[in-house]
Design a protein around this motif. Sequence first.
Motif, PDB file in Angstrom:
ATOM      1  N   LYS A 121     -10.119  -4.878  -2.536  1.00 41.17           N
ATOM      2  CA  LYS A 121     -11.197  -5.846  -2.324  1.00 41.17           C
ATOM      3  C   LYS A 121     -12.384  -5.670  -3.269  1.00 41.17           C
ATOM      4  CE  LYS A 121     -13.442  -3.787   1.747  1.00 41.17           C
ATOM      5  NZ  LYS A 121     -13.532  -3.839   3.209  1.00 41.17           N
ATOM      6  N   GLU A 122     -12.574  -4.458  -3.832  1.00 44.62           N
ATOM      7  CA  GLU A 122     -13.685  -4.274  -4.774  1.00 44.62           C
ATOM      8  C   GLU A 122     -13.245  -4.322  -6.246  1.00 44.62           C
ATOM      9  OE1 GLU A 122     -16.709  -4.243  -3.606  1.00 44.62           O
ATOM     10  OE2 GLU A 122     -16.121  -4.058  -1.502  1.00 44.62           O
ATOM     11  N   ALA A 123     -11.966  -4.577  -6.477  1.00 46.71           N
ATOM     12  CA  ALA A 123     -11.483  -4.548  -7.869  1.00 46.71           C
ATOM     13  C   ALA A 123     -11.936  -5.793  -8.630  1.00 46.71           C
ATOM     14  CB  ALA A 123      -9.967  -4.449  -7.886  1.00 46.71           C
ATOM     15  N   ASP A 124     -12.139  -5.639  -9.962  1.00 45.75           N
ATOM     16  CA  ASP A 124     -12.511  -6.790 -10.791  1.00 45.75           C
ATOM     17  C   ASP A 124     -11.300  -7.671 -11.072  1.00 45.75           C
ATOM     18  OD1 ASP A 124     -15.273  -6.015 -11.276  1.00 45.75           O
ATOM     19  OD2 ASP A 124     -14.398  -4.330 -12.359  1.00 45.75           O
ATOM     20  N   LYS A 125     -10.170  -7.006 -11.327  1.00 42.98           N
ATOM     21  CA  LYS A 125      -8.954  -7.758 -11.632  1.00 42.98           C
ATOM     22  C   LYS A 125      -7.772  -7.072 -10.965  1.00 42.98           C
ATOM     23  CE  LYS A 125     -10.518  -9.536 -16.066  1.00 42.98           C
ATOM     24  NZ  LYS A 125     -10.345  -9.568 -17.518  1.00 42.98           N
ATOM     25  N   ILE A 126      -6.792  -7.897 -10.623  1.00 46.49           N
ATOM     26  CA  ILE A 126      -5.636  -7.337  -9.926  1.00 46.49           C
ATOM     27  C   ILE A 126      -4.345  -7.696 -10.652  1.00 46.49           C
ATOM     28  CG2 ILE A 126      -4.294  -7.466  -7.786  1.00 46.49           C
ATOM     29  CD1 ILE A 126      -7.159  -7.952  -6.475  1.00 46.49           C
ATOM     30  N   LEU A 127      -3.511  -6.690 -10.865  1.00 46.04           N
ATOM     31  CA  LEU A 127      -2.188  -6.922 -11.422  1.00 46.04           C
ATOM     32  C   LEU A 127      -1.177  -6.828 -10.290  1.00 46.04           C
ATOM     33  CD1 LEU A 127      -2.252  -4.446 -14.488  1.00 46.04           C
ATOM     34  CD2 LEU A 127      -3.029  -6.819 -14.432  1.00 46.04           C
ATOM     35  N   LEU A 128      -0.429  -7.899 -10.072  1.00 47.05           N
ATOM     36  CA  LEU A 128       0.623  -7.857  -9.058  1.00 47.05           C
ATOM     37  C   LEU A 128       1.952  -7.597  -9.768  1.00 47.05           C
ATOM     38  CD1 LEU A 128      -0.290 -10.934  -6.809  1.00 47.05           C
ATOM     39  CD2 LEU A 128      -0.809  -8.519  -6.398  1.00 47.05           C
ATOM     40  N   VAL A 129       2.570  -6.493  -9.434  1.00 46.33           N
ATOM     41  CA  VAL A 129       3.831  -6.141 -10.088  1.00 46.33           C
ATOM     42  C   VAL A 129       4.975  -6.648  -9.222  1.00 46.33           C
ATOM     43  CG1 VAL A 129       5.221  -4.264 -11.018  1.00 46.33           C
ATOM     44  CG2 VAL A 129       2.739  -4.049 -10.925  1.00 46.33           C
ATOM     45  N   THR A 130       5.920  -7.327  -9.864  1.00 47.19           N
ATOM     46  CA  THR A 130       7.076  -7.790  -9.089  1.00 47.19           C
ATOM     47  C   THR A 130       8.306  -7.792  -9.969  1.00 47.19           C
ATOM     48  OG1 THR A 130       7.847  -9.465  -7.517  1.00 47.19           O
ATOM     49  CG2 THR A 130       6.823 -10.261  -9.553  1.00 47.19           C
ATOM     50  N   GLU A 131       9.456  -8.071  -9.389  1.00 56.38           N
ATOM     51  CA  GLU A 131      10.678  -8.160 -10.187  1.00 56.38           C
ATOM     52  C   GLU A 131      11.325  -9.529  -9.976  1.00 56.38           C
ATOM     53  OE1 GLU A 131      12.615  -4.624  -8.623  1.00 56.38           O
ATOM     54  OE2 GLU A 131      13.625  -5.849  -7.124  1.00 56.38           O
ATOM     55  N   PRO A 132      12.105  -9.970 -10.969  1.00 55.50           N
ATOM     56  CA  PRO A 132      12.604 -11.363 -10.953  1.00 55.50           C
ATOM     57  C   PRO A 132      13.807 -11.574 -10.041  1.00 55.50           C
ATOM     58  CG  PRO A 132      13.323 -10.271 -12.950  1.00 55.50           C
ATOM     59  CD  PRO A 132      12.505  -9.261 -12.212  1.00 55.50           C
ATOM     60  N   THR A 133      13.642 -11.230  -8.769  1.00 56.52           N
ATOM     61  CA  THR A 133      14.734 -11.435  -7.806  1.00 56.52           C
ATOM     62  C   THR A 133      14.158 -12.196  -6.608  1.00 56.52           C
ATOM     63  OG1 THR A 133      14.209  -9.435  -6.558  1.00 56.52           O
ATOM     64  CG2 THR A 133      15.742  -9.187  -8.394  1.00 56.52           C
ATOM     65  N   PRO A 134      15.007 -12.733  -5.758  1.00 52.56           N
ATOM     66  CA  PRO A 134      14.482 -13.392  -4.556  1.00 52.56           C
ATOM     67  C   PRO A 134      13.625 -12.455  -3.699  1.00 52.56           C
ATOM     68  CG  PRO A 134      16.747 -14.042  -4.906  1.00 52.56           C
ATOM     69  CD  PRO A 134      16.458 -12.965  -5.920  1.00 52.56           C
ATOM     70  N   PHE A 135      13.982 -11.157  -3.620  1.00 50.09           N
ATOM     71  CA  PHE A 135      13.135 -10.204  -2.890  1.00 50.09           C
ATOM     72  C   PHE A 135      11.759 -10.154  -3.536  1.00 50.09           C
ATOM     73  CE2 PHE A 135      16.308  -6.981  -0.836  1.00 50.09           C
ATOM     74  CZ  PHE A 135      16.898  -8.019  -0.162  1.00 50.09           C
ATOM     75  N   GLY A 136      11.773 -10.017  -4.865  1.00 52.07           N
ATOM     76  CA  GLY A 136      10.515  -9.918  -5.602  1.00 52.07           C
ATOM     77  C   GLY A 136       9.670 -11.159  -5.394  1.00 52.07           C
ATOM     78  N   LEU A 137      10.315 -12.327  -5.428  1.00 52.74           N
ATOM     79  CA  LEU A 137       9.600 -13.590  -5.267  1.00 52.74           C
ATOM     80  C   LEU A 137       9.011 -13.706  -3.863  1.00 52.74           C
ATOM     81  CD1 LEU A 137       8.746 -16.396  -6.147  1.00 52.74           C
ATOM     82  CD2 LEU A 137      11.022 -17.239  -5.536  1.00 52.74           C
ATOM     83  N   HIS A 138       9.805 -13.375  -2.882  1.00 52.78           N
ATOM     84  CA  HIS A 138       9.354 -13.462  -1.494  1.00 52.78           C
ATOM     85  C   HIS A 138       8.125 -12.578  -1.268  1.00 52.78           C
ATOM     86  CE1 HIS A 138       9.655 -12.015   2.773  1.00 52.78           C
ATOM     87  NE2 HIS A 138       9.580 -13.305   2.951  1.00 52.78           N
ATOM     88  N   ASP A 139       8.198 -11.347  -1.770  1.00 54.92           N
ATOM     89  CA  ASP A 139       7.091 -10.426  -1.558  1.00 54.92           C
ATOM     90  C   ASP A 139       5.882 -10.800  -2.417  1.00 54.92           C
ATOM     91  OD1 ASP A 139       8.587  -9.033   0.297  1.00 54.92           O
ATOM     92  OD2 ASP A 139       9.567  -7.865  -1.255  1.00 54.92           O
ATOM     93  N   LEU A 140       6.151 -11.366  -3.591  1.00 58.63           N
ATOM     94  CA  LEU A 140       5.048 -11.836  -4.430  1.00 58.63           C
ATOM     95  C   LEU A 140       4.261 -12.936  -3.724  1.00 58.63           C
ATOM     96  CD1 LEU A 140       3.521 -11.951  -7.166  1.00 58.63           C
ATOM     97  CD2 LEU A 140       5.208 -13.654  -7.903  1.00 58.63           C
ATOM     98  N   LYS A 141       4.998 -13.847  -3.085  1.00 57.80           N
ATOM     99  CA  LYS A 141       4.315 -14.944  -2.377  1.00 57.80           C
ATOM    100  C   LYS A 141       3.364 -14.396  -1.314  1.00 57.80           C
ATOM    101  CE  LYS A 141       7.845 -18.545  -2.868  1.00 57.80           C
ATOM    102  NZ  LYS A 141       8.967 -19.164  -2.156  1.00 57.80           N
ATOM    103  N   LEU A 142       3.809 -13.365  -0.585  1.00 59.70           N
ATOM    104  CA  LEU A 142       2.950 -12.765   0.439  1.00 59.70           C
ATOM    105  C   LEU A 142       1.724 -12.112  -0.207  1.00 59.70           C
ATOM    106  CD1 LEU A 142       5.548 -11.054   2.796  1.00 59.70           C
ATOM    107  CD2 LEU A 142       4.245 -13.126   3.239  1.00 59.70           C
ATOM    108  N   ALA A 143       1.956 -11.438  -1.341  1.00 60.79           N
ATOM    109  CA  ALA A 143       0.845 -10.768  -2.023  1.00 60.79           C
ATOM    110  C   ALA A 143      -0.151 -11.805  -2.539  1.00 60.79           C
ATOM    111  CB  ALA A 143       1.372  -9.908  -3.172  1.00 60.79           C
ATOM    112  N   VAL A 144       0.361 -12.921  -3.056  1.00 62.56           N
ATOM    113  CA  VAL A 144      -0.508 -13.987  -3.558  1.00 62.56           C
ATOM    114  C   VAL A 144      -1.348 -14.566  -2.421  1.00 62.56           C
ATOM    115  CG1 VAL A 144      -0.485 -16.357  -4.471  1.00 62.56           C
ATOM    116  CG2 VAL A 144       0.907 -14.598  -5.560  1.00 62.56           C
ATOM    117  N   GLU A 145      -0.693 -14.758  -1.271  1.00 62.54           N
ATOM    118  CA  GLU A 145      -1.398 -15.275  -0.095  1.00 62.54           C
ATOM    119  C   GLU A 145      -2.565 -14.347   0.273  1.00 62.54           C
ATOM    120  OE1 GLU A 145       0.142 -15.755   4.295  1.00 62.54           O
ATOM    121  OE2 GLU A 145       1.653 -16.516   2.924  1.00 62.54           O
TER     122      GLU A 145
END
Lengths: 291, 113, 291
Positions: A192-216
């Motif tokens: 919450k105090e970071a200036d910028k955030i890097l979300l690391v994911t992998e190009p699979t349906p698991f990665g996409l599903h979890d990325l969506k939650l992280a984006v939310e």
Amino acid sequence: MTIKNQYGIVKIAIASGKGGTGKTTLATNLAAYLSGKQKIILADLDVEEPNSGLFIRVERKHEEIMYKMIPGWEEDKCTFCGLCQEVCNFNAVLNMGKLILVYPELCHSCYACSELCPEGALPMKKQRMGVLKHFSNGKINFIESKLDIGQEQAVPLIAQTLDYVDKHSENESLVILDSPPGTSCPVIEATKEADKILLVTEPTPFGLHDLKLAVETMEKLDKEFVVVLNRYGVGNAGVEEYCKENDIRIIAMIPDDRQVAELYARGKLVYKKSSAFREALDRIAEYILEN
Amino acid sequence: MKIAFTAKGPNWNSKIDPRFGRTEYLLVYDTSTEELKSIDNRDIENEAHGAGPKTAGLIYESEAEVIITGNGPGENAARALEKAGVKIYTGAEKMKIKEALEAFNNNQLKEYN
Amino acid sequence: MKEIVVISGKGGTGKTSLTAALAYLADGEAVIADCDVDAADMHLLLSPDFSHDEDFYSGEVAHIDTDLCTSCGLCMEKCRFSAIHRVNEEYSVNEIDCEGCGYCARICPVNAITMNDQLAGKFYISTTRLDNTLVHARLGAGAENSGKLVAKVKKKARTLAEKESKDYVIADGSPGIGCPVISSLSGADYVVVVTEPSVSGMHDLKRVLELVHKFDIPASCIINKHDINPGMTNEIEDFLRSSNILHLCNIPYTASFTSAITKGITIMENGEDQMLVREAWRKIKEDINSK
């Protein structure tokens, strides 16, 4: 080149929706790679399972025990009225009739029982929750905290570790925060105090599903974030399509490479052996530099 | 003496609930009156955390000296029971309450420590 | 009916892929429970129909009724989580920071604060494309997994398994060693630990097995990606022998795991005959039924 903003310090959090996406590999390699150019603070905030330290070999500079505040029972003042148990929403205080039991790992340090006790029989006291270690080799300052076994609440330790990081950030430091995995409270505290955030994911349906939650989660926090696509080449184009549709920038792609997994498994840094990995780190450094 | 059981139902034919903190019922047998009292603990499912200590508190209130259960309590609840002087016996997860009592009387259950 | 829980300390070990493979091999004889609610990915492999859903609440969050509030400021003064904010004499609660301790509601002199149940996510009962029942859940952003949610998922799965006269419940367990894992293991008949031969894999394996041992549940272990670090694999095998844990099999690093995820199928349906996994399932059944 050095990376800084108007305050001279930039805080980057590296996060992911799930474990095992290469978050720690990226954080440690980025820190080591950029440490040739400027002062770096790398903090491992995955306080339940910190393991960045397995990859960064530096000397210990400082170690301190971290505390949280919990109620301490004073038997001679207690009348066993039971109000403490009643006001605690976390089942952390138990009135056993002849004694009051306090469960430190369930206590959220809200002070309600302590301040509402009519006899003042539950003054707050310090309780050990973990250890913070600070290592340094002149170029990298590495800070990690680890919860004691049995402690369940990561958030207070993360908050105090971030305070320690703030106190030890010098001018022109780049702070890299290795956040815990997931999308729950510890991640929010770490990012919450970071200036910028890097979300690391992998190009699979698991990665996409979890990325969506992280984006939310990042949107709920109203944070600027970008995506780093790890293990590029496996899986499918789902993550790329999702990012394109939602105007999310993918700033670097790290090719899938068995060598990376092997180096990681042995606790070795990857960028020294892989030019593709170095290139990805350069892209990330450019992004961090942007205003 | 009073003997408590973690149970999936309210009577002698109910099965032992292997879970301690999140047990659905607590049954308390009074050896002097031979009465079996049932405490409905199903509200425990509303507790996000700390189910173990809460259930331990109920056992203390029931004045039981022994609790018979399946897997055994977590560390928190075990500490509360120890302080209250309640002895814990485990390994009854496949039994009915009446079978568990018999096993206890024949010293076939394991004391948890 | 026996409940089998699959766990792993760290993420990325292939736990979910292997749990789905066991679900496939159980061939209609099992109800599947996804207790890894932070990264609930099982549905991506089993394509459930989400036929039954309900809202799931966990914890509480404070709410201030501004019509009743006299702006005395006591709540803000007492809140240890800086969750109460004042804008132009109007007080409000930041739901992300609120821990739900209820202290403010208890001390508000005009009872303007209520504690409301917090919507944490959704809970589902589905039929999968393999025609077995899946019990699963989805957390909203910032909501955390809890012993409560895991207990609910498992209880539902057990009830359905008994109703449908199934032989097994196969549960994808929660990661880490905290409250959700305790809830995952509690009441289980058998545990399968999935690990990988990395420094952190070994470290986490030891921690979860400590817990399994304390609960006195029979356990076995699968070493995934065994060939990325043969030395560490040997160490893990020695460790399993010395702690009397049945070693089920070593699975090599293979692209088949990722490509199956990409296709949304289990590794058993992905062309190769996964003899090792088939054999592991046979050993699990043999072991569990001998206890």
